[in-house]
Design a protein around this motif. Structure first.
Motif, short mmCIF file in Angstrom:
data_model
loop_
_atom_site.label_atom_id
_atom_site.label_comp_id
_atom_site.label_asym_id
_atom_site.label_seq_id
_atom_site.Cartn_x
_atom_site.Cartn_y
_atom_site.Cartn_z
N ALA A 102 0.78 -1.16 -0.17
CA ALA A 102 -0.28 0.14 -0.34
C ALA A 102 0.59 1.27 0.02
N LEU A 103 2.45 0.96 0.91
CA LEU A 103 2.74 2.38 0.32
C LEU A 103 3.49 2.73 -0.39
N ALA A 104 3.84 1.62 -1.13
CA ALA A 104 4.34 1.24 -2.48
C ALA A 104 3.53 1.79 -3.72
N PHE A 105 2.28 1.42 -3.01
CA PHE A 105 1.51 2.09 -4.51
C PHE A 105 0.72 3.87 -3.78
N SER A 106 0.68 4.02 -3.00
CA SER A 106 0.83 5.51 -2.51
C SER A 106 1.90 5.99 -3.03
N ILE A 107 2.85 5.77 -2.89
CA ILE A 107 4.56 6.90 -3.53
C ILE A 107 4.46 6.11 -5.11
N GLY A 114 -4.73 6.72 -1.49
CA GLY A 114 -4.93 5.12 -2.23
C GLY A 114 -4.72 4.68 -0.61
N PHE A 115 -3.74 4.43 -0.10
CA PHE A 115 -3.02 3.72 0.51
C PHE A 115 -4.01 2.98 1.14
N LEU A 116 -5.48 3.73 1.59
CA LEU A 116 -6.13 3.02 2.84
C LEU A 116 -7.39 2.42 1.75
N GLY A 117 -6.82 2.25 0.82
CA GLY A 117 -8.07 1.28 -0.28
C GLY A 117 -7.12 0.65 -0.58
#
Length: 165
Positions: A102-107, A114-117
């Motif tokens: 999730a962290l890599a996705f939001s970065i 988008g992190f939470l989703g």
């Protein structure tokens, strides 16, 4: 009393091989799950090509670091199979897999929300569950291997290595 140097080296070596085995088990499990569910490991097209490998490497490193730490802390003579440790490492690998992804996705996308989703979608995915279950299995096998070595068993010797004096 700290573990002797030879015990620490052996535990580190077994931890390294266990982490490599965990990585191979993850790749195999992800492939089989992907075929069975007809679904990609990362369903979100915005994720990019690196989110999946980052998640997997983070879980592998987590398992490696815990196994090295635990294996080196206790002398081989006092090692025992540890079910609670295995369950804890499995839960940790499950969470690391999902949250680092999730962290890599939001970065990668620049979407903070988008992190939470993404984290939620990964926490309920069979791939994150597979990462956790595989970590439980590998950690339990790791502790069994260390415990079996601590029972006084030595490495096998060739006939010419025997000291017959």
């Amino acid at each position: 009393m700290p573990a002797p140097a030879e015990d620490r080296r052996y535990a580190t070596l077994v931890a390294a091989f266990s982490a490599m085995g965990y990585g191979a088990l993850l790749v195999a499990a992800f492939g089989i799950l992907s075929l069975l569910t007809d679904r990609d490991v990362i369903d979100d097209p915005d994720a990019g090509p690196l989110v999946g490998p980052v998640m997997t490497v983070a879980a592998i490193l987590f398992v490696l670091l815990v196994l090295v730490r635990v294996g080196r802390a206790t002398p081989l003579a006092r090692q025992r199979p540890r079910l609670w440790l295995s369950l804890g490492v499995g839960l940790g690998a499950y969470l690391v897999f999902a949250l680092v992804g999730a962290l890599a996705f939001s970065i990668g996308t620049g979407a903070v929300l988008g992190f939470l989703g993404f984290a939620f979608s990964q926490l309920i995915s069979p791939f994150a569950v597979a990462a956790g279950v595989a970590a439980i299995v590998v950690t339990l096998l790791f502790s069994l291997i260390l415990a079996s070595r601590g029972g006084g068993s030595e490495r096998p010797e060739w006939p010419w290595e025997h000291n017959e004096q």
